[in-house]
Design a protein around this motif. Structure first.
Motif, PDB file in Angstrom:
ATOM      1  N   ASP A 151       0.825  -1.211   0.000  1.00  0.00           N
ATOM      2  CA  ASP A 151       0.000   0.000   0.000  1.00  0.00           C
ATOM      3  C   ASP A 151       0.853   1.252   0.000  1.00  0.00           C
ATOM      4  OD1 ASP A 151      -2.505  -1.187  -0.066  1.00  0.00           O
ATOM      5  OD2 ASP A 151      -2.499  -1.537   2.088  1.00  0.00           O
ATOM      6  N   PRO A 166      -6.188  -8.474   4.110  1.00  0.00           N
ATOM      7  CA  PRO A 166      -5.931  -7.121   4.605  1.00  0.00           C
ATOM      8  C   PRO A 166      -4.492  -6.930   5.062  1.00  0.00           C
ATOM      9  CG  PRO A 166      -7.005  -8.395   6.304  1.00  0.00           C
ATOM     10  CD  PRO A 166      -6.950  -9.281   5.084  1.00  0.00           C
ATOM     11  N   GLU A 356     -17.589  -3.000  -5.291  1.00  0.00           N
ATOM     12  CA  GLU A 356     -18.186  -1.910  -4.527  1.00  0.00           C
ATOM     13  C   GLU A 356     -19.178  -1.118  -5.374  1.00  0.00           C
ATOM     14  OE1 GLU A 356     -15.148   0.849  -3.398  1.00  0.00           O
ATOM     15  OE2 GLU A 356     -14.503   1.218  -5.445  1.00  0.00           O
ATOM     16  N   GLU A 387     -14.416  -5.012  -0.895  1.00  0.00           N
ATOM     17  CA  GLU A 387     -14.302  -3.553  -1.020  1.00  0.00           C
ATOM     18  C   GLU A 387     -12.857  -3.119  -1.325  1.00  0.00           C
ATOM     19  OE1 GLU A 387     -16.874  -1.582  -0.977  1.00  0.00           O
ATOM     20  OE2 GLU A 387     -18.410  -2.938  -0.194  1.00  0.00           O
ATOM     21  N   GLY A 389      -9.842  -1.002  -2.464  1.00  0.00           N
ATOM     22  CA  GLY A 389      -9.604   0.429  -2.572  1.00  0.00           C
ATOM     23  C   GLY A 389      -8.677   0.772  -3.722  1.00  0.00           C
ATOM     24  N   GLU A 390      -8.214   2.016  -3.737  1.00  0.00           N
ATOM     25  CA  GLU A 390      -7.432   2.511  -4.865  1.00  0.00           C
ATOM     26  C   GLU A 390      -6.057   1.869  -4.975  1.00  0.00           C
ATOM     27  OE1 GLU A 390      -5.694   6.544  -2.667  1.00  0.00           O
ATOM     28  OE2 GLU A 390      -7.248   6.699  -4.227  1.00  0.00           O
ATOM     29  N   THR A 391      -5.565   1.263  -3.890  1.00  0.00           N
ATOM     30  CA  THR A 391      -4.279   0.582  -3.970  1.00  0.00           C
ATOM     31  C   THR A 391      -4.428  -0.895  -4.289  1.00  0.00           C
ATOM     32  OG1 THR A 391      -4.213   0.051  -1.604  1.00  0.00           O
ATOM     33  CG2 THR A 391      -3.298   2.178  -2.274  1.00  0.00           C
ATOM     34  N   SER A 393      -6.061  -3.036  -2.382  1.00  0.00           N
ATOM     35  CA  SER A 393      -6.162  -3.782  -1.129  1.00  0.00           C
ATOM     36  C   SER A 393      -7.548  -3.605  -0.516  1.00  0.00           C
ATOM     37  CB  SER A 393      -5.108  -3.297  -0.132  1.00  0.00           C
ATOM     38  OG  SER A 393      -3.803  -3.539  -0.612  1.00  0.00           O
ATOM     39  N   THR A 395     -10.439  -2.528   1.867  1.00  0.00           N
ATOM     40  CA  THR A 395     -10.663  -1.440   2.818  1.00  0.00           C
ATOM     41  C   THR A 395     -11.561  -1.891   3.957  1.00  0.00           C
ATOM     42  OG1 THR A 395     -12.545  -0.624   1.524  1.00  0.00           O
ATOM     43  CG2 THR A 395     -10.372   0.308   1.042  1.00  0.00           C
ATOM     44  N   THR A 419     -12.629  -1.724   9.264  1.00  0.00           N
ATOM     45  CA  THR A 419     -12.148  -1.056   8.065  1.00  0.00           C
ATOM     46  C   THR A 419     -10.774  -0.469   8.304  1.00  0.00           C
ATOM     47  OG1 THR A 419     -13.242   0.999   8.717  1.00  0.00           O
ATOM     48  CG2 THR A 419     -14.466  -0.501   7.290  1.00  0.00           C
ATOM     49  N   ILE A 420     -10.038  -0.319   7.217  1.00  0.00           N
ATOM     50  CA  ILE A 420      -8.710   0.274   7.277  1.00  0.00           C
ATOM     51  C   ILE A 420      -8.768   1.627   6.588  1.00  0.00           C
ATOM     52  CG2 ILE A 420      -6.295   0.010   6.588  1.00  0.00           C
ATOM     53  CD1 ILE A 420      -6.746  -2.988   6.546  1.00  0.00           C
TER      54      ILE A 420
END
Length: 420
Positions: A151, A166, A356, A387, A389-391, A393, A395, A419-420
């Protein structure tokens, strides 16, 4: 008995982490890709390569991971396949960082025109081949990489790398809170000296110290250590009220030494992580691990999912990361349908979107029907909400907490979502 919690409030790490609620290790972070130079290739058949451990220190994770991918491919093909063709699966052995076989095995998968490669399990192994895979225009989709490196740096930009597990930020925070809930005030950490061990040790320490607990000692050992005598002695000298062991298969050697030094599980509360929470019924004397707790990223493998996995591999006794492997395959297939292409770069563009923001669906068949009707989808898998995310990984994710019985096997006692 398994009990569930609605949310997990990480009071211990609120001041030191971006983690809001209620995570195997890497290397350097120079593995990003240049999308402008990534080749686009398609032959009309979605081919899923499996770069998963058949040998090496994480070989115990291989059977459930292979079974997860095989089950997904079977169910995809039973539902009509992708782009009118059956999905093809090809297996390869990732080994571990010591064996160094992943590069040659990756070549085998790429030579077979793998559009998506599910793996590797070890972040360290993934780091050795991620450039090779992405440069070939294929997606790398790990079910078990937890290193925070993925990330950061070049990996923070959209590319061809994804994971359903995660970050260790979450596992470290959950472990710290577990120790705090158990009343531990003077914790010693014995960990592998690699990115996996160092990252988890750091995240656990952050959480403990933020809550006012003391880290009695943080001791590292080399990946190829021939002896752990000095490290175990240092742990014993710190007089801890708990020991966290961040390890792989060397656990079977280290635990007896901890016992001999009077800091074994029956003397001092002991905790494992995903790299070593495994079945030790054939490796250690009965009762050795009774009461020991461990953490593994991922939601509970539901009974029906386990039954389906057992039709693929009846010998399975461990289900760790099976759900993440299954979901990585399902998500890739749904992304290929959305992209109307089996080309890796086209699939990569659609992977985040199918996890998502659309109509929730929980199986390939259900999601594929929605896509055929022109609907946007949000696939929620057997491993959790995903879910991405933009990387690339998750979320949102879950961490399971397990406890060992007298037979040195473990069972789930809780699942923490957040959530992260």
């Amino acid at each position: 008995m398994t009990r569930r919690t609605k949310t997990f409030r990480l009071a211990a790490v609120a001041a030191t982490s971006a983690l809001v609620l209620a995570a195997c290790g890497g290397g350097d972070d120079d593995g990003g890709s240049d999308d402008s130079s990534t080749p686009s290739r398609s032959d009309g058949v979605l081919t899923v390569g499996m770069l998963l451990p058949q040998t090496g220190s994480l070989a115990f994770l291989g059977p459930p991971e292979f079974a997860g991918v095989d089950l997904a491919i079977q169910e995809i093909n039973e539902a009509g396949g992708v782009l009118g063709e059956d999905v093809v699966g090809i297996k390869a052995d990732s080994g571990d960082t010591d064996s160094g076989i992943a590069a040659a095995e990756t070549d085998k998968l790429l030579d077979a025109d793998s559009d998506v490669i599910v793996g590797a399990a070890s972040s360290g192994v993934s780091m050795t081949v991620v450039d090779k895979i992405m440069s070939a225009g294929s997606v790398m989709f790990s079910p078990a990489n937890t290193s925070t490196d993925f990330d950061n740096g070049d990996f923070a930009d959209p590319d061809l790398y994804f994971r359903t597990a995660p970050s260790d930020i979450l596992q470290g925070a959950v472990m710290a809170n577990l120790l705090i809930e158990d009343g531990k005030q003077n914790v010693a950490i014995l960990a592998r000296q690699d990115a996996y061990g160092e990252t988890l040790a750091e995240e656990i320490s952050k959480g403990l110290e933020a809550a006012g607990s003391t880290v009695a000692a943080t001791v590292f050992y080399g990946e190829n250590a021939q002896s752990y005598d000095s490290q175990v002695a240092e742990i014993a000298e710190s007089k801890p009220d708990a020991v966290v062991l961040v390890a792989f298969e060397e656990t079977t050697t280290i635990v007896p030494q901890l016992v001999s030094a009077n800091v074994g599980p029956q003397t001092v509360s002991t905790y494992f992580v995903d790299g070593n929470t495994a079945d030790y019924s054939a490796d250690l004397p009965a009762g050795t691990l009774a009461g020991t707790k461990g953490t593994i990223p991922g939601a509970e493998a539901a009974g029906d999912f386990r039954e389906r996995l057992l039709t693929i591999d009846p010998s399975l006794t461990d289900f760790a990361y099976a759900g993440e492997s299954y979901d990585a395959t399902i998500v890739s297939a749904l992304a290929a349908i959305t992209a109307d292409s089996d080309a890796g770069d086209k699939i990569a563009e659609e992977i985040p979107g199918v996890t998502e923001g659309g109509t929730t669906c929980t199986s390939f068949a259900e999601c594929a029907d929605l896509l055929a009707d022109g609907e946007d989808i949000d696939y929620d898998g057997v491993s959790g909400p995903i879910e991405l995310g933009e990387t690339g990984s998750p979320t949102a994710a879950s961490i399971g907490i397990y406890q060992y019985g007298p037979d040195n096997t473990y069972a789930a006692v809780n699942y923490i979502s957040g959530t992260i």
